[in-house]
Design a protein around this motif. Structure first.
Motif, PDB file in Angstrom:
ATOM      1  N   MET A   1       0.835  -1.197   0.000  1.00  0.00           N
ATOM      2  CA  MET A   1       0.000   0.000   0.000  1.00  0.00           C
ATOM      3  C   MET A   1       0.878   1.259   0.000  1.00  0.00           C
ATOM      4  SD  MET A   1      -3.391   0.067   2.356  1.00  0.00           S
ATOM      5  CE  MET A   1      -3.332  -1.677   2.771  1.00  0.00           C
ATOM      6  N   THR A   2       0.547   2.209  -0.785  1.00  0.00           N
ATOM      7  CA  THR A   2       1.332   3.443  -0.805  1.00  0.00           C
ATOM      8  C   THR A   2       0.592   4.527  -0.025  1.00  0.00           C
ATOM      9  OG1 THR A   2       0.251   4.415  -2.704  1.00  0.00           O
ATOM     10  CG2 THR A   2       2.026   2.876  -3.179  1.00  0.00           C
ATOM     11  N   GLU A   3       1.295   5.624   0.210  1.00  0.00           N
ATOM     12  CA  GLU A   3       0.663   6.710   0.950  1.00  0.00           C
ATOM     13  C   GLU A   3      -0.475   7.358   0.166  1.00  0.00           C
ATOM     14  OE1 GLU A   3       3.871   8.938   3.575  1.00  0.00           O
ATOM     15  OE2 GLU A   3       4.297   6.921   2.863  1.00  0.00           O
ATOM     16  N   ASP A   4      -0.460   7.139  -1.153  1.00  0.00           N
ATOM     17  CA  ASP A   4      -1.539   7.707  -1.969  1.00  0.00           C
ATOM     18  C   ASP A   4      -2.871   7.040  -1.664  1.00  0.00           C
ATOM     19  OD1 ASP A   4       0.704   7.863  -4.766  1.00  0.00           O
ATOM     20  OD2 ASP A   4       0.238   9.384  -3.246  1.00  0.00           O
ATOM     21  N   THR A   5      -2.829   5.737  -1.443  1.00  0.00           N
ATOM     22  CA  THR A   5      -4.084   5.020  -1.223  1.00  0.00           C
ATOM     23  C   THR A   5      -4.452   4.950   0.247  1.00  0.00           C
ATOM     24  OG1 THR A   5      -2.898   2.934  -1.125  1.00  0.00           O
ATOM     25  CG2 THR A   5      -3.768   3.581  -3.267  1.00  0.00           C
ATOM     26  N   LYS A   6      -3.458   5.133   1.122  1.00  0.00           N
ATOM     27  CA  LYS A   6      -3.742   4.958   2.549  1.00  0.00           C
ATOM     28  C   LYS A   6      -3.457   6.255   3.313  1.00  0.00           C
ATOM     29  CE  LYS A   6      -2.841   1.723   6.312  1.00  0.00           C
ATOM     30  NZ  LYS A   6      -2.334   2.611   7.343  1.00  0.00           N
ATOM     31  N   PRO A   7      -4.483   6.933   3.767  1.00  0.00           N
ATOM     32  CA  PRO A   7      -4.231   8.167   4.515  1.00  0.00           C
ATOM     33  C   PRO A   7      -3.555   7.848   5.846  1.00  0.00           C
ATOM     34  CG  PRO A   7      -6.545   7.570   4.652  1.00  0.00           C
ATOM     35  CD  PRO A   7      -5.899   6.579   3.739  1.00  0.00           C
ATOM     36  N   PRO A   8      -2.818   8.810   6.399  1.00  0.00           N
ATOM     37  CA  PRO A   8      -2.156   8.547   7.677  1.00  0.00           C
ATOM     38  C   PRO A   8      -3.183   8.164   8.740  1.00  0.00           C
ATOM     39  CG  PRO A   8      -1.553  10.714   6.811  1.00  0.00           C
ATOM     40  CD  PRO A   8      -2.645  10.187   5.950  1.00  0.00           C
ATOM     41  N   ALA A   9      -2.769   7.249   9.610  1.00  0.00           N
ATOM     42  CA  ALA A   9      -3.638   6.896  10.731  1.00  0.00           C
ATOM     43  C   ALA A   9      -3.693   8.085  11.675  1.00  0.00           C
ATOM     44  CB  ALA A   9      -3.050   5.704  11.478  1.00  0.00           C
ATOM     45  N   SER A  10      -4.785   8.277  12.308  1.00  0.00           N
ATOM     46  CA  SER A  10      -4.829   9.300  13.351  1.00  0.00           C
ATOM     47  C   SER A  10      -6.020   9.018  14.240  1.00  0.00           C
ATOM     48  CB  SER A  10      -4.924  10.700  12.755  1.00  0.00           C
ATOM     49  OG  SER A  10      -6.157  10.858  12.101  1.00  0.00           O
ATOM     50  N   SER A  11      -5.975   9.606  15.419  1.00  0.00           N
ATOM     51  CA  SER A  11      -7.072   9.443  16.357  1.00  0.00           C
ATOM     52  C   SER A  11      -8.266  10.254  15.858  1.00  0.00           C
ATOM     53  CB  SER A  11      -6.619   9.923  17.726  1.00  0.00           C
ATOM     54  OG  SER A  11      -6.382  11.302  17.677  1.00  0.00           O
ATOM     55  N   PRO A  12      -9.447  10.083  16.450  1.00  0.00           N
ATOM     56  CA  PRO A  12     -10.618  10.824  15.985  1.00  0.00           C
ATOM     57  C   PRO A  12     -10.410  12.342  16.012  1.00  0.00           C
ATOM     58  CG  PRO A  12     -11.283   9.078  17.488  1.00  0.00           C
ATOM     59  CD  PRO A  12      -9.778   9.117  17.514  1.00  0.00           C
ATOM     60  N   GLN A 332       3.146   8.708   9.695  1.00  0.00           N
ATOM     61  CA  GLN A 332       2.028   7.789   9.447  1.00  0.00           C
ATOM     62  C   GLN A 332       1.068   7.719  10.637  1.00  0.00           C
ATOM     63  OE1 GLN A 332       3.174   4.093   7.203  1.00  0.00           O
ATOM     64  NE2 GLN A 332       5.204   4.943   7.455  1.00  0.00           N
ATOM     65  N   GLY A 333       1.306   8.558  11.638  1.00  0.00           N
ATOM     66  CA  GLY A 333       0.330   8.672  12.721  1.00  0.00           C
ATOM     67  C   GLY A 333       0.668   7.921  14.000  1.00  0.00           C
ATOM     68  N   TYR A 334       1.951   7.531  14.166  1.00  0.00           N
ATOM     69  CA  TYR A 334       2.323   6.779  15.373  1.00  0.00           C
ATOM     70  C   TYR A 334       3.592   7.366  15.984  1.00  0.00           C
ATOM     71  CZ  TYR A 334      -0.886   3.582  13.138  1.00  0.00           C
ATOM     72  OH  TYR A 334      -1.993   3.056  12.533  1.00  0.00           O
ATOM     73  N   VAL A 335       3.471   7.852  17.213  1.00  0.00           N
ATOM     74  CA  VAL A 335       4.633   8.427  17.903  1.00  0.00           C
ATOM     75  C   VAL A 335       5.217   7.382  18.845  1.00  0.00           C
ATOM     76  CG1 VAL A 335       5.419  10.225  19.485  1.00  0.00           C
ATOM     77  CG2 VAL A 335       3.689  10.760  17.759  1.00  0.00           C
ATOM     78  N   ILE A 336       6.509   7.066  18.661  1.00  0.00           N
ATOM     79  CA  ILE A 336       7.182   6.132  19.585  1.00  0.00           C
ATOM     80  C   ILE A 336       8.126   6.947  20.478  1.00  0.00           C
ATOM     81  CG2 ILE A 336       6.884   4.197  18.010  1.00  0.00           C
ATOM     82  CD1 ILE A 336       9.965   4.472  17.432  1.00  0.00           C
ATOM     83  N   TYR A 337       8.982   6.274  21.237  1.00  0.00           N
ATOM     84  CA  TYR A 337       9.789   6.989  22.222  1.00  0.00           C
ATOM     85  C   TYR A 337      11.220   6.473  22.225  1.00  0.00           C
ATOM     86  CZ  TYR A 337       9.215  10.316  26.043  1.00  0.00           C
ATOM     87  OH  TYR A 337       9.225  11.438  26.819  1.00  0.00           O
TER      88      TYR A 337
END
Ligand SMILES: *Cc1c(COP(=O)(O)O)cnc(C)c1O
Length: 381
Positions: A1-12, A332-337
């Protein structure tokens, strides 16, 4: 899947998901609960405070013998308050250390000039009940012991039951920093002997950050009068003042309390410690299995891992670039540490906050995509 077809994940709310040790992702309804301005003397607000404190005592099954006292600030404020209130100037604290949060308690004692000794194990080794037993035998001047429930530095689970049994047998007082575990891992006052435990609004209880609380044995708190070297962190004084007029001594964080009340309602609806802890355990298992399948190695063996936050060894593949990995996941919507260990180069991914299987699977997919971009087939570390 590319970023064109899959929007970034995010919370509501459109923000990235926080796979971190805190602040953490909260539900939309918790955020929405803050859309009110209450005066500190408002009857609805005063009732809400009472309900929050009652529910906090309920989480440890402490009805009857325990009371909850809230305090403004981040988690460390209430850790400092616990040390300053419960360890008197002529007392002596034994600090069990296996990470940065244990070290911070030592620093608090240095600021306050409290007597202490330290018993330290490496960050990937639980604190040791046998050594504690010997120390309490050898040094009868030790009045209090403090332990960090889950050391968030590594994600290790410390043996709270064993520690509490040793401390109780020696008739000393146990203080617990359960900041990153409270509400998700069992802590039952009927089973574990302790005088005080501290945690905050934002970690496993999934409220907004900005306040902490102490659940204390009432008889121990009564004896804490006059101990606190700090006015704003005086838990005894805050408790007495709230008994008198049900109000905070100083401007309460009203919005944080509104969010916390909603968060506690959602916590109870999820089934309390069983439901919340169960979701985090599932998050943790999915995360660890998925990362291991790509070759990542966890710092801790499964039996030492609390379902709170997981430390992974930093990959050694020449194509792996942590800064690009971190930024790529964030995009892509995920923050790690980043890691906080002294024993190994590492990074961390959290399992707590408003996250479920969908978010963990999304994060794993994003990790796999980045390894593909780096030209890495399998992680070495
Ligand atoms: C998060 C945390 C704290 C408090 O940290 P703050 O940044 O002050 O909120 C204290 N102890 C442990 C174990 C923690 O995980």
């Amino acid at each position: 899947m590319t970023e064109d077809t899959k929007p970034p994940a995010s919370s509501p709310s459109g923000d990235p998901y926080l796979l971190t040790p805190g602040p953490l992702t909260t539900s939309l309804s918790v955020k929405q609960a803050m859309l009110h301005d209450y005066g500190s003397r408002d009857a609805t607000f005063i009732d809400l405070n009472a309900r929050i404190l009652e529910r906090l005592v309920g989480i440890v099954n402490g009805e009857g013998g325990y009371v909850a006292v809230p305090l403004q600030g981040s988690g460390t404020f209430v850790v400092e308050a616990m040390i300053g209130n419960f360890v008197p100037a002529d007392g002596k604290l034994l600090i069990l250390i296996n990470g940065a949060y244990g070290q911070r308690i030592k620093k608090i004692c240095d600021y306050y000039g409290r007597n202490y000794i330290v018993q330290e194990t490496p960050e990937d080794v639980p604190v040791n009940g046998v050594q504690l037993d010997a120390a309490l035998d050898n040094d009868t001047s030790i009045t209090h012991v403090v332990v960090v429930h889950c050391e968030t530095t590594s994600g290790i689970l410390n043996p709270l039951r064993e520690i509490s049994e040793v401390v109780a047998r020696h008739r000393r007082s146990l203080l617990i920093d359960s900041m990153s575990a409270f509400g998700a891992l069992p802590l039952d006052a009927g089973e574990i002997e302790f005088d005080a435990v501290v945690a905050s609004s934002n970690k496993c209880l999934e409220g907004a950050p900005g306040m902490g609380f102490c659940v204390a044995r009432e008889s121990a708190l009564e004896k804490a009068e006059g101990n606190s070297p700090s006015l704003v962190l005086d838990l005894y004084d805050q408790w007495r003042a709230m008994q008198k007029n049900r109000q905070w001594r100083f401007t309460p964080p009203t919005h944080v309390l509104l969010a916390f009340d909603q968060a506690l309602t959602e916590y109870l609806e999820e089934g309390g410690v069983v439901g919340r802890g169960g979701r985090y355990r599932q998050n943790c298992e999915l995360l660890v299995a998925g990362m291991r399948a790509m070759g990542f190695k966890t710092l801790l063996a499964d039996e030492l891992q609390a379902p709170i936050i997981v430390t992974f060894h930093m990959p050694t593949n020449p194509g792996f670039d942590f800064a690009r990995f971190y930024d790529g996941l964030k995009d892509q919507g995920y923050v790690i540490y980043p890691g906080k260990l002294t024993v190994a180069d590492s990074f961390r991914m959290g399992c707590i906050g408003r996250l479920g299987a969908e978010q963990i699977e999304g994060a794993l997919e994003a990790v796999a995509g980045l390894l593909n971009d780096f030209g890495i087939d399998r992680i070495e570390s």
